[in-house]
Design a protein around this motif. Structure first.
Motif, short mmCIF file in Angstrom:
data_model
loop_
_atom_site.label_atom_id
_atom_site.label_comp_id
_atom_site.label_asym_id
_atom_site.label_seq_id
_atom_site.Cartn_x
_atom_site.Cartn_y
_atom_site.Cartn_z
N CYS A 131 -8.40 1.75 1.50
CA CYS A 131 -7.82 1.39 0.20
C CYS A 131 -8.79 0.47 -0.52
O CYS A 131 -9.80 0.04 0.05
N LYS A 189 0.49 -1.96 -15.95
CA LYS A 189 1.53 -0.94 -15.90
C LYS A 189 1.96 -0.64 -17.34
O LYS A 189 2.02 -1.55 -18.18
N ASN A 214 2.64 -10.79 -5.02
CA ASN A 214 2.26 -9.88 -3.94
C ASN A 214 2.77 -10.33 -2.58
O ASN A 214 2.90 -11.52 -2.32
N THR A 237 -2.81 -5.94 -11.53
CA THR A 237 -3.17 -4.66 -12.11
C THR A 237 -2.35 -4.55 -13.40
O THR A 237 -1.94 -5.56 -13.96
N SER A 260 1.96 -6.84 -10.44
CA SER A 260 1.40 -7.21 -9.14
C SER A 260 0.86 -5.96 -8.45
O SER A 260 1.27 -4.83 -8.73
N PHE A 261 -0.09 -6.16 -7.54
CA PHE A 261 -0.64 -5.05 -6.77
C PHE A 261 0.40 -4.51 -5.79
O PHE A 261 0.50 -3.32 -5.58
N GLY A 262 1.13 -5.40 -5.16
CA GLY A 262 2.13 -5.00 -4.16
C GLY A 262 1.90 -5.75 -2.87
O GLY A 262 2.53 -6.77 -2.60
N THR A 263 0.94 -5.27 -2.08
CA THR A 263 0.59 -5.95 -0.82
C THR A 263 -0.91 -6.18 -0.78
O THR A 263 -1.70 -5.25 -0.96
N LYS A 296 2.22 -0.41 4.05
CA LYS A 296 1.54 -0.20 2.76
C LYS A 296 0.60 -1.36 2.45
O LYS A 296 0.98 -2.52 2.56
N VAL A 297 -0.63 -1.03 2.10
CA VAL A 297 -1.62 -2.03 1.67
C VAL A 297 -2.23 -1.53 0.36
O VAL A 297 -2.70 -0.40 0.27
N ASP A 298 -2.19 -2.39 -0.68
CA ASP A 298 -2.70 -1.98 -1.99
C ASP A 298 -4.10 -2.51 -2.30
O ASP A 298 -4.82 -1.94 -3.10
N LEU A 299 -4.46 -3.61 -1.65
CA LEU A 299 -5.75 -4.23 -1.94
C LEU A 299 -6.18 -5.04 -0.73
O LEU A 299 -5.37 -5.72 -0.10
#
Length: 389
Positions: free
Chosen positions: A199, A378, A122, A376, A95-98, A177-180
């Motif tokens: 970002c 890993k 996410n 994404t 996952s991207f995260g946030t 935090k923002v990833d996308l």
């Protein structure tokens, strides 16, 4: 930090969301009426996207259920390699995260796009337009109920009630935090996000889609495809421009028939020869307008589309497979069609079950972005004490 929810929990939240949307259907439609009545703008495409009726609620429910039925997009093995030193190497989706989704008008985004991002593991930050605020807040309330029902934190879906200044400040310097970032809306919104974001941004760009009626076209198919392309003027997959091969047999009769049918649908037909500048060719209408022009070859049609289109969708109408292949390989749009409507550029219609956005960028994914694309990757390396010499 939110620990990745199990796939069972994510699916259960989505199924409960579907139940809650059904349970609160009448309330949501009533709340949406207040948003619609409060909208004082003159953008007809904005108003069309704002409205929630029974059919829209049905679509939201279907999207949530379908997402729950799909395989987990997180942790899918993409590559494996056994190193000569004994290490086992894997590359897996992650996952991207946030994900921050900033959008105009469309309350269904609060279900479908957020649902795709949620199923992909996410955390979701939502910033809808002020015109749909009450509808969005109600849907987010249902998200929170669904999350709580399965002992998951309501932090997984958060609505940001920011004005334009606050949104700009958050884009430039996020307070979490923002990833996308995924902007869903018109060119002004997308330009605003691109200008201020710090970002990665998935650009869901303009449509301005073309249909090229080649000289060996089936004109009945051409008329059907063009009319269907204007069946929803607020959609980014709508047709705005028609290029007609000047060597098409009975071209004048075809044009007259096409214009008569468009006018019967109250679609204003613009003729290219009436415009001295080429600015009109760049414009995405999002309106009951269509521009018709003539062209002398497939090669020149390709060049014109590549110059003016938004990089979204284009279609060639022809019985000539060679010309179709030439067109489809060389037109630089995210989706290319042969004898079919551009209105199919949609995650659900192209087999994805729904979409987060339709990207006109080439990185990291082009066209409709579905569940399997909102990840994404890993690298996982398992060893037993190996060191590099």
């Amino acid at each position: 930090m939110n620990t990745l929810l199990s796939i069972q929990t994510r699916n259960n939240v989505l199924l409960t969301m579907a139940e809650l949307l059904e349970e609160h259907r009448a309330e949501l439609i009533t709340i949406n009426k207040t948003d619609c009545e409060a909208y004082k703008g003159d953008d007809i495409s904005m108003f069309d996207r704002l409205k929630v009726n029974d059919a829209k609620v049905d679509e939201m429910i279907a999207a949530a259920k379908h997402l729950a039925s799909q395989d987990d997009p997180v942790g899918v093995e993409r590559f494996s390699f056994k190193h000569e030193n004994g290490m086992q190497v894997y590359n897996k989706t992650a996952s991207f995260g946030t994900v921050f989704i900033i959008y105009e008008s469309r309350p269904d985004v609060t279900v479908e796009a957020a649902g795709i991002a949620f199923k992909s593991g996410n955390k979701i930050l939502l910033k809808g337009g002020k015109e749909s605020l009450q509808s969005n807040l109600k849907i987010v309330e249902l998200w929170h109920q669904a999350l709580q029902h399965h002992n998951a934190s309501t932090d997984w879906v958060e609505y940001l009630q920011f004005n334009r200044t606050e949104t700009q400040a958050f884009l430039e310097k996020p307070t979490q935090k923002v990833d996308l970032i995924v902007p869903r809306g018109g060119e002004k919104l997308i330009a605003f996000v691109k200008q201020h974001a710090t970002c990665p941004v998935i650009i869901s760009g303009r449509g301005n889609n073309f249909v090229f009626v080649e000289k060996e076209a089936d004109t009945d198919i051409a008329i059907d495809v063009i009319l269907n392309g204007k069946s929803k003027i607020s959609a980014c997959n709508a047709v705005d421009k028609v290029l007609i091969d000047e060597n098409l047999p009975n071209r004048i009769d075809f044009v007259n028939e096409l214009m008569a049918k468009l006018k019967a649908l109250n679609i204003e037909v613009l003729k290219a020869k009436n415009f001295s500048s080429d600015e009109i060719w760049y414009k995405e209408f999002l309106d009951y307008k269509i521009l018709i022009g003539k062209i002398d070859s497939t090669e020149n049609a390709i060049a014109k589309i590549n110059k003016y289109s938004g990089g979204h969708s284009s279609s060639i109408i022809t019985k000539n497979e060679t010309k179709a292949k030439l067109f489809m390989e060389n037109v630089d749009t995210a989706a290319v069609y042969h004898n079919a409507s551009t209105r199919f550029t949609d995650g659900g219609q192209l087999g994805l079950g729904g979409e987060l956005a339709i990207s006109t960028d080439k990185l990291h994914q082009r066209g409709p972005i579905g569940l399997q694309h909102l990840v994404t990757n890993k690298w996982y390396i398992h060893g037993s004490g190996q060191i590099r010499s």
